[in-house]
Motif scaffolding. Structure first.
Motif, PDB file in Angstrom:
ATOM      1  N   GLN A  36     -32.829 -78.496 -70.719  1.00  0.00           N
ATOM      2  CA  GLN A  36     -32.847 -79.664 -71.592  1.00  0.00           C
ATOM      3  C   GLN A  36     -31.618 -80.551 -71.350  1.00  0.00           C
ATOM      4  O   GLN A  36     -31.721 -81.781 -71.317  1.00  0.00           O
ATOM      5  CB  GLN A  36     -32.894 -79.217 -73.052  1.00  0.00           C
ATOM      6  N   ARG A  37     -30.456 -79.913 -71.175  1.00  0.00           N
ATOM      7  CA  ARG A  37     -29.222 -80.675 -70.972  1.00  0.00           C
ATOM      8  C   ARG A  37     -29.252 -81.419 -69.624  1.00  0.00           C
ATOM      9  O   ARG A  37     -28.784 -82.559 -69.525  1.00  0.00           O
ATOM     10  CB  ARG A  37     -28.014 -79.729 -71.011  1.00  0.00           C
ATOM     11  N   ILE A  38     -29.786 -80.769 -68.600  1.00  0.00           N
ATOM     12  CA  ILE A  38     -29.861 -81.401 -67.275  1.00  0.00           C
ATOM     13  C   ILE A  38     -30.799 -82.602 -67.304  1.00  0.00           C
ATOM     14  O   ILE A  38     -30.489 -83.667 -66.761  1.00  0.00           O
ATOM     15  CB  ILE A  38     -30.318 -80.374 -66.212  1.00  0.00           C
ATOM     16  N   LEU A  39     -31.940 -82.458 -67.954  1.00  0.00           N
ATOM     17  CA  LEU A  39     -32.880 -83.566 -68.052  1.00  0.00           C
ATOM     18  C   LEU A  39     -32.281 -84.730 -68.843  1.00  0.00           C
ATOM     19  O   LEU A  39     -32.475 -85.909 -68.493  1.00  0.00           O
ATOM     20  CB  LEU A  39     -34.185 -83.095 -68.704  1.00  0.00           C
ATOM     21  N   ALA A  40     -31.549 -84.417 -69.914  1.00  0.00           N
ATOM     22  CA  ALA A  40     -30.903 -85.461 -70.707  1.00  0.00           C
ATOM     23  C   ALA A  40     -29.823 -86.165 -69.886  1.00  0.00           C
ATOM     24  O   ALA A  40     -29.675 -87.400 -69.948  1.00  0.00           O
ATOM     25  CB  ALA A  40     -30.309 -84.863 -71.978  1.00  0.00           C
ATOM     26  N   TYR A  41     -29.068 -85.394 -69.103  1.00  0.00           N
ATOM     27  CA  TYR A  41     -28.025 -85.959 -68.236  1.00  0.00           C
ATOM     28  C   TYR A  41     -28.648 -86.918 -67.223  1.00  0.00           C
ATOM     29  O   TYR A  41     -28.151 -88.029 -66.992  1.00  0.00           O
ATOM     30  CB  TYR A  41     -27.312 -84.810 -67.527  1.00  0.00           C
ATOM     31  N   PHE A  42     -29.761 -86.502 -66.632  1.00  0.00           N
ATOM     32  CA  PHE A  42     -30.449 -87.331 -65.641  1.00  0.00           C
ATOM     33  C   PHE A  42     -30.978 -88.617 -66.283  1.00  0.00           C
ATOM     34  O   PHE A  42     -30.857 -89.703 -65.715  1.00  0.00           O
ATOM     35  CB  PHE A  42     -31.593 -86.530 -65.020  1.00  0.00           C
ATOM     36  N   LEU A  80     -40.769 -61.985 -65.134  1.00  0.00           N
ATOM     37  CA  LEU A  80     -40.720 -60.525 -65.175  1.00  0.00           C
ATOM     38  C   LEU A  80     -39.419 -60.008 -64.577  1.00  0.00           C
ATOM     39  O   LEU A  80     -38.822 -59.064 -65.075  1.00  0.00           O
ATOM     40  CB  LEU A  80     -41.915 -59.931 -64.416  1.00  0.00           C
ATOM     41  N   ARG A  81     -38.989 -60.633 -63.490  1.00  0.00           N
ATOM     42  CA  ARG A  81     -37.744 -60.222 -62.834  1.00  0.00           C
ATOM     43  C   ARG A  81     -36.552 -61.023 -63.346  1.00  0.00           C
ATOM     44  O   ARG A  81     -35.450 -60.497 -63.477  1.00  0.00           O
ATOM     45  CB  ARG A  81     -37.888 -60.412 -61.325  1.00  0.00           C
ATOM     46  N   PHE A  82     -36.783 -62.307 -63.634  1.00  0.00           N
ATOM     47  CA  PHE A  82     -35.695 -63.202 -64.035  1.00  0.00           C
ATOM     48  C   PHE A  82     -36.087 -63.952 -65.308  1.00  0.00           C
ATOM     49  O   PHE A  82     -36.493 -65.126 -65.252  1.00  0.00           O
ATOM     50  CB  PHE A  82     -35.386 -64.201 -62.912  1.00  0.00           C
ATOM     51  N   PRO A  83     -35.989 -63.305 -66.448  1.00  0.00           N
ATOM     52  CA  PRO A  83     -36.375 -63.972 -67.696  1.00  0.00           C
ATOM     53  C   PRO A  83     -35.510 -65.181 -68.033  1.00  0.00           C
ATOM     54  O   PRO A  83     -35.953 -66.086 -68.731  1.00  0.00           O
ATOM     55  CB  PRO A  83     -36.233 -62.867 -68.751  1.00  0.00           C
ATOM     56  N   ASN A  84     -34.284 -65.197 -67.515  1.00  0.00           N
ATOM     57  CA  ASN A  84     -33.363 -66.300 -67.821  1.00  0.00           C
ATOM     58  C   ASN A  84     -33.316 -67.253 -66.625  1.00  0.00           C
ATOM     59  O   ASN A  84     -32.377 -67.256 -65.830  1.00  0.00           O
ATOM     60  CB  ASN A  84     -31.981 -65.748 -68.140  1.00  0.00           C
ATOM     61  N   ILE A 140     -35.280 -78.775 -59.324  1.00  0.00           N
ATOM     62  CA  ILE A 140     -34.074 -77.994 -59.602  1.00  0.00           C
ATOM     63  C   ILE A 140     -34.497 -76.598 -60.052  1.00  0.00           C
ATOM     64  O   ILE A 140     -35.393 -76.443 -60.886  1.00  0.00           O
ATOM     65  CB  ILE A 140     -33.210 -78.643 -60.697  1.00  0.00           C
ATOM     66  N   LEU A 141     -33.854 -75.602 -59.494  1.00  0.00           N
ATOM     67  CA  LEU A 141     -34.051 -74.209 -59.900  1.00  0.00           C
ATOM     68  C   LEU A 141     -32.742 -73.664 -60.446  1.00  0.00           C
ATOM     69  O   LEU A 141     -31.690 -73.824 -59.823  1.00  0.00           O
ATOM     70  CB  LEU A 141     -34.502 -73.356 -58.712  1.00  0.00           C
ATOM     71  N   GLY A 142     -32.800 -73.031 -61.602  1.00  0.00           N
ATOM     72  CA  GLY A 142     -31.645 -72.337 -62.156  1.00  0.00           C
ATOM     73  C   GLY A 142     -32.014 -70.897 -62.455  1.00  0.00           C
ATOM     74  O   GLY A 142     -33.056 -70.641 -63.069  1.00  0.00           O
ATOM     75  N   VAL A 143     -31.180 -69.960 -62.023  1.00  0.00           N
ATOM     76  CA  VAL A 143     -31.430 -68.530 -62.250  1.00  0.00           C
ATOM     77  C   VAL A 143     -30.143 -67.868 -62.702  1.00  0.00           C
ATOM     78  O   VAL A 143     -29.121 -67.946 -62.013  1.00  0.00           O
ATOM     79  CB  VAL A 143     -31.942 -67.821 -60.975  1.00  0.00           C
ATOM     80  N   SER A 144     -30.190 -67.239 -63.863  1.00  0.00           N
ATOM     81  CA  SER A 144     -29.043 -66.482 -64.366  1.00  0.00           C
ATOM     82  C   SER A 144     -29.405 -65.006 -64.435  1.00  0.00           C
ATOM     83  O   SER A 144     -30.522 -64.655 -64.842  1.00  0.00           O
ATOM     84  CB  SER A 144     -28.627 -66.980 -65.750  1.00  0.00           C
ATOM     85  N   LEU A 145     -28.476 -64.141 -64.050  1.00  0.00           N
ATOM     86  CA  LEU A 145     -28.713 -62.702 -64.118  1.00  0.00           C
ATOM     87  C   LEU A 145     -28.308 -62.122 -65.451  1.00  0.00           C
ATOM     88  O   LEU A 145     -28.441 -60.922 -65.680  1.00  0.00           O
ATOM     89  CB  LEU A 145     -27.967 -61.987 -62.976  1.00  0.00           C
ATOM     90  N   ASN A 146     -27.797 -62.963 -66.329  1.00  0.00           N
ATOM     91  CA  ASN A 146     -27.436 -62.506 -67.660  1.00  0.00           C
ATOM     92  C   ASN A 146     -28.707 -62.114 -68.430  1.00  0.00           C
ATOM     93  O   ASN A 146     -29.670 -62.869 -68.492  1.00  0.00           O
ATOM     94  CB  ASN A 146     -26.686 -63.586 -68.410  1.00  0.00           C
ATOM     95  N   ASN A 147     -28.694 -60.922 -69.045  1.00  0.00           N
ATOM     96  CA  ASN A 147     -29.832 -60.409 -69.804  1.00  0.00           C
ATOM     97  C   ASN A 147     -31.060 -60.122 -68.942  1.00  0.00           C
ATOM     98  O   ASN A 147     -32.185 -60.072 -69.459  1.00  0.00           O
ATOM     99  CB  ASN A 147     -30.230 -61.375 -70.941  1.00  0.00           C
ATOM    100  N   THR A 148     -30.860 -59.959 -67.668  1.00  0.00           N
ATOM    101  CA  THR A 148     -31.968 -59.614 -66.807  1.00  0.00           C
ATOM    102  C   THR A 148     -32.184 -58.119 -66.803  1.00  0.00           C
ATOM    103  O   THR A 148     -31.233 -57.358 -66.572  1.00  0.00           O
ATOM    104  CB  THR A 148     -31.697 -60.070 -65.361  1.00  0.00           C
ATOM    105  N   PRO A 149     -33.383 -57.614 -67.074  1.00  0.00           N
ATOM    106  CA  PRO A 149     -33.622 -56.170 -67.069  1.00  0.00           C
ATOM    107  C   PRO A 149     -33.444 -55.587 -65.674  1.00  0.00           C
ATOM    108  O   PRO A 149     -33.545 -56.291 -64.669  1.00  0.00           O
ATOM    109  CB  PRO A 149     -35.081 -56.058 -67.523  1.00  0.00           C
ATOM    110  N   ILE A 157     -32.028 -73.930 -72.437  1.00  0.00           N
ATOM    111  CA  ILE A 157     -31.193 -74.992 -73.012  1.00  0.00           C
ATOM    112  C   ILE A 157     -30.540 -75.799 -71.894  1.00  0.00           C
ATOM    113  O   ILE A 157     -30.422 -77.027 -71.992  1.00  0.00           O
ATOM    114  CB  ILE A 157     -30.131 -74.396 -73.951  1.00  0.00           C
ATOM    115  N   GLN A 158     -30.114 -75.118 -70.832  1.00  0.00           N
ATOM    116  CA  GLN A 158     -29.543 -75.840 -69.693  1.00  0.00           C
ATOM    117  C   GLN A 158     -30.552 -76.844 -69.128  1.00  0.00           C
ATOM    118  O   GLN A 158     -30.192 -77.958 -68.745  1.00  0.00           O
ATOM    119  CB  GLN A 158     -29.118 -74.860 -68.595  1.00  0.00           C
TER     120      GLN A 158
END
Length: 262
Positions: free
Chosen positions: A227-233, A28-32, A248-257, A224-225
């Motif tokens: 998937q890439r991280i899991l493949a790298y591992f 809800l806060r961080f869709p990406n 691992i936690l990844g949070v991007s503010l891009n496209n966040t309402p 997608i990131q």
């Protein structure tokens, strides 16, 4: 006996999974965003904790010493203590959260055996996003933050606070990192199980190589990131077993309402 033990561990795993942040609530806060959770066995000493307050969001990643049941037991205690510190006492400063946790950790186990004291410790990273002033703050007790401010390069900030242990909980080093928030900002937090994973030549992934890898994928959507991280591992550890719990936690503010008003 083996069946009873496995049933108990599976039950503990069900409890532990219920403590993880609900993906829908976080979205809800961080869709990406993305989460990778890979215990070394059934249960884990890793804990990802999340609080979405009216004007602030807090991510806490905890790495408890020990694997399996021992680590999981410590993670249950960490979950309860963090709820108390943030939700009940209202503490939101990353350094204050770590200091308060260290004090309570010490008070809880100060009368335990010397052997237990030597083995029990907690590494912790606390990331606070203040939506009112558009700034993020991070403090780490033997924990790093990987971040990008331009969606092109990823840098690493090494938290300078000491590992939380039963030795000297009252002398944690005061240290906190801050960064302005934009729609290009991205954050990554991870436990040691990823960067410490060796390959068949006993070469570990390491923070530097992973930082370079993240810089190549940081502009991609987080799903997608992931998937890439899991493949790298998977490529890195071909022929080798996983050696530690990995989160691992990844949070991007891009496209966040825009966040709701207080």
């Amino acid at each position: 006996k083996n069946s009873l033990i496995m049933n108990s561990i599976e039950y503990a795993n069900t409890i532990q999974l219920s403590l993880r942040p609900h993906q829908d609530n976080m979205a809800l806060r961080f869709p990406n965003h993305c989460i990778i959770y890979r215990p070394n066995n059934i249960v884990s000493g890793d804990l990802l904790w999340f609080a979405d307050l009216p004007t602030k969001s807090i991510f806490i990643l905890v790495d408890c010493s020990g694997h399996e049941v021992a680590g999981a037991a410590l993670s249950f205690i960490a979950y309860m203590k963090l709820n108390q510190i943030v939700r009940e006492e209202g503490i939101t400063s990353p350094t204050r959260i770590i200091e308060s946790f260290a004090m309570q950790f010490y008070d809880l186990w100060k009368d335990s055996t010397d052997n237990f004291k030597m083995q029990s410790n907690v590494k912790m990273g606390v990331l606070l996003l203040d939506h009112e002033i558009n700034k993020a703050y991070f403090a780490g007790a033997s924990h790093s933050l990987f971040y990008s401010s331009d969606a092109q390069t990823v840098e690493r900030y090494v938290g300078a606070m000491h590992t939380i242990s039963l030795d000297t909980p009252f002398t944690l080093k005061e240290d906190m990192f801050s960064i302005e928030l934009t729609n290009q900002t991205a954050f990554y937090m991870m436990t040691d199980g990823f960067i410490e994973q060796p390959n068949k030549d006993n070469i570990k992934i390491g923070s530097k190589k992973f930082c370079q890898f993240l810089s190549k994928i940081v502009e991609l959507p987080m799903d997608i990131q992931r998937q890439r991280i899991l493949a790298y591992f998977a490529r890195h550890r071909i022929g080798m077993p996983q050696v530690d719990d990995m989160t691992i936690l990844g949070v991007s503010l891009n496209n966040t309402p825009a966040p709701p008003k207080a």
